[in-house]
Design a protein around this motif. Structure first.
Motif, PDB file in Angstrom:
ATOM      1  N   LEU A 300       0.964  -1.207   0.059  1.00 35.99           N
ATOM      2  CA  LEU A 300       0.080  -0.005  -0.024  1.00 35.99           C
ATOM      3  C   LEU A 300       0.700   1.260  -0.046  1.00 35.99           C
ATOM      4  O   LEU A 300       0.435   2.301   0.497  1.00 35.99           O
ATOM      5  CB  LEU A 300      -0.923  -0.054   1.340  1.00 35.99           C
ATOM      6  CG  LEU A 300      -1.828  -0.948   1.292  1.00 35.99           C
ATOM      7  CD1 LEU A 300      -2.739  -1.146   2.410  1.00 35.99           C
ATOM      8  CD2 LEU A 300      -2.807  -1.150   0.201  1.00 35.99           C
ATOM      9  N   SER A 301       2.072   1.128  -0.367  1.00 34.40           N
ATOM     10  CA  SER A 301       3.124   2.311  -0.406  1.00 34.40           C
ATOM     11  C   SER A 301       2.418   3.442  -1.398  1.00 34.40           C
ATOM     12  O   SER A 301       2.854   4.542  -1.192  1.00 34.40           O
ATOM     13  CB  SER A 301       4.452   1.991  -0.688  1.00 34.40           C
ATOM     14  OG  SER A 301       4.407   1.460  -2.175  1.00 34.40           O
ATOM     15  N   HIS A 302       1.577   3.102  -2.167  1.00 25.49           N
ATOM     16  CA  HIS A 302       1.185   4.229  -3.350  1.00 25.49           C
ATOM     17  C   HIS A 302      -0.262   4.614  -2.990  1.00 25.49           C
ATOM     18  O   HIS A 302      -0.784   5.496  -3.458  1.00 25.49           O
ATOM     19  CB  HIS A 302       1.087   3.564  -4.738  1.00 25.49           C
ATOM     20  CG  HIS A 302      -0.016   2.408  -4.731  1.00 25.49           C
ATOM     21  ND1 HIS A 302       0.352   1.136  -4.289  1.00 25.49           N
ATOM     22  CD2 HIS A 302      -1.040   2.252  -4.933  1.00 25.49           C
ATOM     23  CE1 HIS A 302      -0.386   0.212  -4.162  1.00 25.49           C
ATOM     24  NE2 HIS A 302      -1.551   0.688  -4.807  1.00 25.49           N
ATOM     25  N   VAL A 303      -0.807   4.246  -1.781  1.00 30.96           N
ATOM     26  CA  VAL A 303      -2.227   4.693  -1.209  1.00 30.96           C
ATOM     27  C   VAL A 303      -2.005   5.983  -0.348  1.00 30.96           C
ATOM     28  O   VAL A 303      -1.465   5.556   0.671  1.00 30.96           O
ATOM     29  CB  VAL A 303      -2.976   3.431  -0.737  1.00 30.96           C
ATOM     30  CG1 VAL A 303      -4.538   3.844  -0.327  1.00 30.96           C
ATOM     31  CG2 VAL A 303      -3.184   2.328  -1.726  1.00 30.96           C
ATOM     32  N   VAL A 304      -3.017   6.967  -0.708  1.00 27.30           N
ATOM     33  CA  VAL A 304      -3.095   7.999   0.493  1.00 27.30           C
ATOM     34  C   VAL A 304      -4.405   7.919   0.840  1.00 27.30           C
ATOM     35  O   VAL A 304      -5.348   7.720   0.034  1.00 27.30           O
ATOM     36  CB  VAL A 304      -2.694   9.171  -0.219  1.00 27.30           C
ATOM     37  CG1 VAL A 304      -2.762  10.269   0.799  1.00 27.30           C
ATOM     38  CG2 VAL A 304      -0.956   9.179  -0.620  1.00 27.30           C
ATOM     39  N   ILE A 305      -4.640   8.302   2.244  1.00 23.75           N
ATOM     40  CA  ILE A 305      -6.201   8.235   2.593  1.00 23.75           C
ATOM     41  C   ILE A 305      -6.294   9.270   3.663  1.00 23.75           C
ATOM     42  O   ILE A 305      -5.486   9.582   4.407  1.00 23.75           O
ATOM     43  CB  ILE A 305      -6.426   6.777   3.309  1.00 23.75           C
ATOM     44  CG1 ILE A 305      -8.153   6.992   3.924  1.00 23.75           C
ATOM     45  CG2 ILE A 305      -5.615   6.451   4.492  1.00 23.75           C
ATOM     46  CD1 ILE A 305      -8.336   5.528   4.371  1.00 23.75           C
ATOM     47  N   VAL A 306      -7.450  10.039   3.609  1.00 25.02           N
ATOM     48  CA  VAL A 306      -7.787  11.081   4.403  1.00 25.02           C
ATOM     49  C   VAL A 306      -9.096  10.887   5.086  1.00 25.02           C
ATOM     50  O   VAL A 306     -10.165  10.551   4.222  1.00 25.02           O
ATOM     51  CB  VAL A 306      -7.841  12.354   3.804  1.00 25.02           C
ATOM     52  CG1 VAL A 306      -8.324  13.517   4.463  1.00 25.02           C
ATOM     53  CG2 VAL A 306      -6.520  12.946   3.412  1.00 25.02           C
ATOM     54  N   SER A 307      -9.365  10.832   6.265  1.00 19.49           N
ATOM     55  CA  SER A 307     -10.485  10.784   6.699  1.00 19.49           C
ATOM     56  C   SER A 307     -11.118  12.062   7.247  1.00 19.49           C
ATOM     57  O   SER A 307     -10.367  12.727   8.205  1.00 19.49           O
ATOM     58  CB  SER A 307     -10.438   9.649   8.023  1.00 19.49           C
ATOM     59  OG  SER A 307     -11.528   9.510   8.747  1.00 19.49           O
ATOM     60  N   ILE A 308     -12.245  12.269   6.993  1.00 17.21           N
ATOM     61  CA  ILE A 308     -12.716  13.716   7.359  1.00 17.21           C
ATOM     62  C   ILE A 308     -14.024  13.271   8.299  1.00 17.21           C
ATOM     63  O   ILE A 308     -15.118  12.544   8.014  1.00 17.21           O
ATOM     64  CB  ILE A 308     -13.287  14.295   6.414  1.00 17.21           C
ATOM     65  CG1 ILE A 308     -12.178  14.851   5.191  1.00 17.21           C
ATOM     66  CG2 ILE A 308     -14.228  15.664   6.648  1.00 17.21           C
ATOM     67  CD1 ILE A 308     -12.776  15.509   4.074  1.00 17.21           C
ATOM     68  N   SER A 309     -14.070  13.665   9.742  1.00 16.91           N
ATOM     69  CA  SER A 309     -15.066  13.544  10.513  1.00 16.91           C
ATOM     70  C   SER A 309     -16.160  14.796  10.854  1.00 16.91           C
ATOM     71  O   SER A 309     -15.599  15.902  10.513  1.00 16.91           O
ATOM     72  CB  SER A 309     -14.438  13.237  11.952  1.00 16.91           C
ATOM     73  OG  SER A 309     -13.764  14.596  12.498  1.00 16.91           O
ATOM     74  N   GLY A 310     -17.053  14.736  11.096  1.00 15.32           N
ATOM     75  CA  GLY A 310     -18.332  15.608  11.339  1.00 15.32           C
ATOM     76  C   GLY A 310     -18.203  16.544  12.479  1.00 15.32           C
ATOM     77  O   GLY A 310     -18.870  17.155  12.736  1.00 15.32           O
ATOM     78  N   GLY A 311     -17.310  15.919  13.551  1.00 14.95           N
ATOM     79  CA  GLY A 311     -17.106  16.642  14.654  1.00 14.95           C
ATOM     80  C   GLY A 311     -18.231  16.082  15.876  1.00 14.95           C
ATOM     81  O   GLY A 311     -18.739  15.384  15.622  1.00 14.95           O
ATOM     82  N   TYR A 312     -18.654  17.171  16.811  1.00 17.88           N
ATOM     83  CA  TYR A 312     -19.134  16.705  17.878  1.00 17.88           C
ATOM     84  C   TYR A 312     -20.673  16.709  17.664  1.00 17.88           C
ATOM     85  O   TYR A 312     -21.532  15.977  18.257  1.00 17.88           O
ATOM     86  CB  TYR A 312     -18.995  17.817  19.005  1.00 17.88           C
ATOM     87  CG  TYR A 312     -19.122  19.207  18.674  1.00 17.88           C
ATOM     88  CD1 TYR A 312     -20.430  19.982  18.409  1.00 17.88           C
ATOM     89  CD2 TYR A 312     -18.010  20.053  18.269  1.00 17.88           C
ATOM     90  CE1 TYR A 312     -20.546  21.333  18.217  1.00 17.88           C
ATOM     91  CE2 TYR A 312     -18.198  21.361  17.862  1.00 17.88           C
ATOM     92  CZ  TYR A 312     -19.408  21.775  17.730  1.00 17.88           C
ATOM     93  OH  TYR A 312     -19.579  23.196  17.282  1.00 17.88           O
ATOM     94  N   ASN A 313     -21.390  17.153  16.272  1.00 14.53           N
ATOM     95  CA  ASN A 313     -22.632  17.074  15.792  1.00 14.53           C
ATOM     96  C   ASN A 313     -22.964  15.731  15.463  1.00 14.53           C
ATOM     97  O   ASN A 313     -23.958  15.387  15.205  1.00 14.53           O
ATOM     98  CB  ASN A 313     -23.177  18.150  15.034  1.00 14.53           C
ATOM     99  CG  ASN A 313     -23.379  19.624  16.033  1.00 14.53           C
ATOM    100  OD1 ASN A 313     -23.566  19.329  17.051  1.00 14.53           O
ATOM    101  ND2 ASN A 313     -23.150  20.641  14.981  1.00 14.53           N
ATOM    102  N   ASP A 314     -21.927  14.980  15.040  1.00 14.69           N
ATOM    103  CA  ASP A 314     -22.115  13.801  14.401  1.00 14.69           C
ATOM    104  C   ASP A 314     -22.360  12.632  15.573  1.00 14.69           C
ATOM    105  O   ASP A 314     -21.355  12.244  15.969  1.00 14.69           O
ATOM    106  CB  ASP A 314     -20.881  13.221  13.366  1.00 14.69           C
ATOM    107  CG  ASP A 314     -21.165  11.971  12.731  1.00 14.69           C
ATOM    108  OD1 ASP A 314     -22.232  11.419  12.890  1.00 14.69           O
ATOM    109  OD2 ASP A 314     -20.263  11.617  11.906  1.00 14.69           O
ATOM    110  N   TYR A 315     -23.503  12.284  15.876  1.00 15.68           N
ATOM    111  CA  TYR A 315     -23.754  11.344  17.036  1.00 15.68           C
ATOM    112  C   TYR A 315     -23.691  10.016  16.492  1.00 15.68           C
ATOM    113  O   TYR A 315     -23.837   9.102  17.439  1.00 15.68           O
ATOM    114  CB  TYR A 315     -24.931  11.781  17.644  1.00 15.68           C
ATOM    115  CG  TYR A 315     -26.229  11.770  16.664  1.00 15.68           C
ATOM    116  CD1 TYR A 315     -27.016  10.626  16.599  1.00 15.68           C
ATOM    117  CD2 TYR A 315     -26.707  12.877  16.328  1.00 15.68           C
ATOM    118  CE1 TYR A 315     -28.151  10.489  15.615  1.00 15.68           C
ATOM    119  CE2 TYR A 315     -27.836  12.978  15.342  1.00 15.68           C
ATOM    120  CZ  TYR A 315     -28.423  11.697  15.083  1.00 15.68           C
ATOM    121  OH  TYR A 315     -29.694  11.740  14.379  1.00 15.68           O
TER     122      TYR A 315
END
Length: 1103
Positions: A300-315
């Motif tokens: 997976l050396s060629h794979v880039v991943i970004v995780s975006i969270s919704g913050g405290y309103n995402d219950y």
């Protein structure tokens, strides 16, 4: 005699009366549930702008495979006009992006992220790149693989190619509830990736046959964007063995759980998560042979991943689950919260993150920035792609708060000292480009500031000089500056070793350092209002912030702030400008809130007064993490430096507030959390301060307290108050720790079964649970020892310790609430059983009184007529083995249909047994009472020494209570197992719901792990009466002691407790399966060896 019957009823019903502790726990549980539902149903204002689109969906033909017949693949086209689908597909030459919907999602959703990103990316492509600003940007650190070449990579001014958006239609299946559905989605996404790339090849060949000009190169990879569970499906597809090599290189996930499922109750679902995460961990390791020789680079050396969270309103999905820590190294990905995302700064709900325009626009420009201008396809260099993602998504504000050890603003790369050379008089400072040059500095425009606070209320084109040595004395060695003016185009800040008009005037060896680009962008809030044209508006919110520490100002004597000249647009009112700078001492702005003050703030308000000339920055330290205990922080302006003018005396409070809003900039707060990063609260007059943290988990490593930076206008005075938000606290508590409570429910039941297996006579399951709540013993050993064990395990494995106080308190509270939930289940089930038993016994007695009437004779004739059916050989065999039918049905359903259905058969068998044994106990007790009354009546009429004989075939006075007690003991045994397996069925409930949704569609067999565990529980439930009655098991001794079933239950309960602490409740099923195997094996061994089955001698209860 009446008192004896009453005592008999009290003895029989003692297991149905909850204690005071049980009632308190039930009330506390119901209160938390009600408050949580109130908090969840309350509408949330997230500040998002709706995204509008005109969608057209073009189906992509797929092969007639099993999964392809059920799912679908579509290409998005923006526009309302009808188009020729074949011609449009033939013209494909953009960058393929595949959107994967989440749990219950579909490409048909009205507010789908698929539509929003498609439409906004097309507008971004046509409109060009975002306007370049000169705020400080985020860079990759050395740990993230950053270097000069990567960080100096410039973003494109014009996008080289458009994005072609595809989406898979997964029929709205609930992939978060069933592991088998998740695997099928993964397999289809792999097929969709191959089909998309093949479609580009087909389109390329078709254009080539027609002689059309071909310039763009064929795509070799697909960008994956997944929402919710779609993000995990994207990761699972990346490591699928059938995926072509290097066909996925960039992944972007929106509110996707990566660490574990949001509700990890199904064993196969949790196991699938663990296997995928393990493959990702191994995918970044260098491949070596057994001899240690290098074989190949990481998969997976060629794979880039970004995780975006919704913050405290995402219950629905907490930020802790969205983290990539321990799965993806920092050199190939990161997580960012939408609250700290550049140009977004908002917390949003789980579905709102799909259509929030601020986020959609930023993501669209980010994806377009990844395209290489030469090839028209995404960049192949991994670090350059990660650097672009960091620059476009992260803000320049650092994700932690540190006053002294380093700057609390972003220091991702060392600031370069800019050396100025005098080329011409028109040469401007090299930190700002010549295109934004607005004036030359002349002495007539210079102002010399003598106060530690400098105020700028107009774009007057002047330069303000501040003496660092004089104004920075008395430990006021830090300088902070806030403004709504844009860096370079509106304001510029320099450090001078000595006075001079231009850098060229300085002697050799000395230079001016421009620090304008160190200003970081912050959310400006709403634009200032203007009541009437030409009148004064409210003070503008700051949009930029600069902090300089003593290390950065060392070696310089003066600091200058240059403001651009004011420009007026014809026909519009003048804009409002503001800038405030101050030399300050960080110690003067530190305020600590103790746990007592936070907990008592709900009833005892203690106002905090900020007088005029206070520090611009305050460091608020909350002893209890705001992710666990949110607080409502209210701020009111009391004065604004115009006391002597008489204006405040003439107007009321409303007028005073309006006047102060025209003078004081709106306060703003920054909250840092190790889990979710930065969270900003602009216009902080009344706001609930909460961070999306998980401070009381085994894997939590952050501090127990939360630090908040508060920016207040030093020209104004304020009155602040603090109050704990009960609804927010209860909602976050139940949402954060509900998975932990599922495992604790099983632990509570195992501890209760342990007491049932140990004590004689067998206590009711309710009494067993209540006994385990006695303080100090056995409550503290059962509730605290597992916590100490997990801390000891962290110590010996060199893992970081969780925050001890919050971890212990929250864990014990969850354990108590789990006890309340189990007690509530027991009371409801006992109420049903006792009511049904009393009705059954009373109806049976009335039926026996009517034996001589015509209806009874007719029914008896009918029963004799139907006896021919019961005389059949098959019926007689089944009648001799009544357990064969439920065992066979339950195993078949668990193996070939769904495990929950097998558990339902088991529960039905438990219910029939409980009802039968309870009816027998009540009937025997009633007969015993009647016989006692008859004996007493005869004893009163005859001599007291006369012997009373029993009727033939009827139980004697001695053995009648023994029979009733034996039936009641078996009822308690079965009832405890019923509640245990009821909890197991509840844990399989979400999976059953997803299975019911797919009725009529293609279905596959359940996972082997789920079926095996359910079969073990079925055998345990059916044959449990034999093993539960034994005080010891026919297994080898351990340390000279017999292995008792109570010891097995104790170990299983501790294991379930630890599973809850680790937030993996599905592993409690493993404990159920292990106990079931041991219990069933003991029964088989006893039958095989012919060992005596000691049911335990009955002992009378103490009155």
């Amino acid at each position: 005699m009446e008192s004896e019957r009453r005592n008999s009823n009290d003895s029989r019903m003692q297991g149905f009366r909850p204690s005071f502790r049980a009632v308190v726990l039930i009330i506390a549980l119901l209160w938390v549930v009600v408050v949580t539902l109130y908090g969840l149903l309350k509408p949330i204002s997230n500040g998002c702008v709706m995204t509008y689109m005109y969608p057209t969906y073009i189906p992509i033909s797929t092969a007639k495979a099993v999964l392809s017949a059920k799912y679908g693949l579509y290409l998005y086209h923006e526009g309302w006009r009808n188009i020729d689908f074949k011609e449009h597909l033939k013209s494909l030459k953009g960058v393929p992006v595949l959107f994967i919907p989440g749990n219950g999602g579909s490409y048909k959703q009205a507010r789908s992220s698929f539509f929003c990103h498609c439409s906004e990316s097309e507008r971004a492509y046509q409109g060009g790149a975002l306007e370049h600003t000169f705020y400080r940007e985020a860079y990759l650190t050395s740990e993230e693989g950053g270097n000069a070449d990567v960080n100096d990579f410039q973003l494109p001014n014009q996008y080289a190619n458009r994005l072609d958006w595809f989406s898979v239609d997964l029929e709205g299946e609930h992939s978060a509830m069933d592991g088998r559905i998740l695997e099928e989605h993964t397999e289809y996404v792999v097929y969709a990736i191959h089909r998309i790339l093949d479609q580009y090849k087909e389109s390329h060949d078709a254009r080539e046959r027609e002689g059309a000009a071909i310039t763009a190169s064929l795509p070799k990879s697909v960008i994956l964007i997944g929402h919710s569970m779609g993000g995990f499906v994207a990761r699972a597809a990346t490591v699928h063995p059938h995926l072509r090599k290097s066909t996925v290189e960039t992944i972007l996930t929106l509110s996707s759980p990566h660490q574990s499922p949001p509700v990890a109750l199904q064993p196969s679902l949790g196991h699938y998560y663990e296997s995928i995460n393990q493959e990702w961990r191994q995918g970044y390791d260098v491949q070596t042979a057994q001899t240690g020789e290098y074989v190949s680079s990481p998969k997976l050396s060629h794979v880039v991943i970004v995780s975006i969270s919704g913050g405290y309103n995402d219950y629905q999905v907490r930020s802790k689950l969205e983290s990539l820590d321990g799965i993806v190294p920092s050199t190939h990905g990161f997580m960012i919260s939408s609250t700290s995302m550049k140009n977004v700064w908002l917390s949003m709900e789980h579905q709102a993150i799909c259509w929030c325009n601020q986020l959609v626009v930023q993501v669209s420009h980010t994806l377009l920035s990844l395209i290489d201008s030469r090839r028209g396809q995404p960049l192949s260099d991994t670090q350059k792609r990660l650097a672009i993602l960091s620059k476009m998504l992260r803000s320049g504000i650092q994700q932690s708060f540190k006053w002294r050890s380093q700057l609390f603003w972003s220091t991702r790369v060392p600031f370069k000292d800019v050396k100025y050379t005098a080329v011409s008089q028109d040469h401007t400072f090299s930190d700002c480009p010549s295109s934004v040059h607005w004036s030359d500095d002349v002495p007539e425009r210079d102002l010399y500031i003598q106060k530690k606070t400098v105020n700028i209320l107009a774009m007057d084109g002047r330069r303000r000089w501040l003496d660092i040595l004089e104004l920075g004395s008395n430990e006021k060695s830090h300088f902070i500056f806030v403004t709504n003016l844009a860096p370079c185009s509106g304001v510029r800040v320099h450090l001078w070793p000595q006075k001079g008009n231009l850098p060229s005037d300085l002697p050799a060896g000395k230079s001016v350092l421009e620090v304008t680009s160190k200003m970081v962008q912050i959310p400006a809030g709403q634009a200032p209002r203007q009541i009437e044209p030409g009148s004064q508006t409210e003070q503008a919110s700051p949009s930029a912030l600069l902090h300089l520490g003593p290390e950065e100002m060392h070696g310089f004597r003066y600091l200058t702030i240059s403001v651009a000249p004011h420009t007026t647009i014809s026909g519009s009112p003048p804009t409002t400008s503001m800038a405030i700078g101050q030399f300050f001492n960080p110690d003067e702005g530190e305020i600590e809130f103790s746990p007592i003050s936070m907990l008592s703030s709900r009833h005892f308000h203690e106002d905090i007064i900020f007088k005029e000339d206070h520090p611009l920055a305050f460091n608020l330290s909350f002893a209890i993490n705001l992710g666990l205990l949110p607080v409502t922080f209210s701020l009111k302006t009391t004065s604004c430096g115009i006391k002597g003018s008489g204006l405040l005396d003439e107007g009321g409070d409303m007028d005073n507030t309006k006047l102060c809003k025209q003078r004081c900039f709106p306060p703003i707060a920054f909250a840092w959390d190790p889990t979710s990063g930065l969270q900003i609260f602009p216009n902080l007059y009344s706001e609930t301060l909460v961070v999306d943290s998980s401070p009381a988990l085994w894997t939590s490593t952050g501090a127990e307290k939360t630090v908040v930076l508060l920016l207040l206008d030093p020209n104004c005075s304020y009155k602040a108050s603090l109050a704990v938000s009960v609804t927010k606290a209860a909602s976050r508590y139940l949402l954060l720790y509900c998975p932990k409570m599922f495992a604790f429910n099983v632990a509570v039941l195992f501890f209760a079964l342990m007491r049932q297996a140990h004590e004689r006579p067998i206590p009711s399951i309710l009494k067993a649970v209540e006994t385990n709540l006695r303080i100090p013993f056995p409550f503290f050993p059962l509730a605290v020892v597992p916590i100490l064990f997990c801390l000891f395990f962290s110590f010996i494995t060199s893992q970081p310790f969780p925050p001890f106080c919050s971890f212990t308190i929250v864990s014990i509270t969850c354990y108590l609430l789990s006890n309340g939930f189990i007690i509530l289940l027991i009371l409801i089930s006992e109420l049903v059983f006792y009511v049904a038993a009393y009705l059954h016994v009373s109806m049976k007695r009335r039926w026996q009184l009517r034996k001589g009437n015509f209806f009874f004779l007719f029914l008896q004739w009918f029963m004799n007529l139907s006896s021919r059916f019961f005389s059949l050989k098959v019926v007689r065999i089944l009648g001799a083995r009544p357990l064969f039918v439920p065992i066979f049905m339950a195993i078949i359903l668990s193996t070939f249909v769904h495990p929950a259905l097998g558990l339902l058969i088991l529960l039905f068998s438990h219910a029939l047994c409980c009802h039968s044994f309870l009816c027998n106990s009540l009937t025997a007790s009633l007969r015993s009472n009647v016989r006692k009354k008859e004996v007493d009546d005869k004893s009163e009429g005859n001599c007291s020494s006369q012997q009373v004989t029993s009727q033939p075939g009827s139980p004697s006075k001695e053995n009648r209570p023994s029979y009733s007690q034996a039936q009641e003991d078996i009822f308690h045994q079965r009832h405890g197992l019923l509640v245990l397996h009821l909890v197991a069925a509840i844990m399989f409930g979400p999976s059953l719901v997803s299975w019911l949704q797919r009725i009529g569609m293609h279905k596959s067999f359940p996972r082997f792990l789920d079926s095996l565990l359910c079969i073990c529980m079925i055998l345990h439930g059916i044959f449990s009466s034999e093993s539960l009655g034994n005080s010891s098991l026919p297994f080898p001794r351990i340390l000279g002691q017999e292995m008792s079933l109570s010891f097995i239950y104790l170990i299983a309960g501790i294991y379930c407790y630890l599973s809850g602490l680790n937030m993996v409740p599905y592993k409690a099923m493993y404990a159920m399966g292990a106990v079931s195997i041991i219990s069933f094996a003991s029964t088989v061994v006893q039958v095989w060896t012919g060992a005596p089955r000691d049911r335990g001698k009955w002992k009378p209860r103490r009155q």
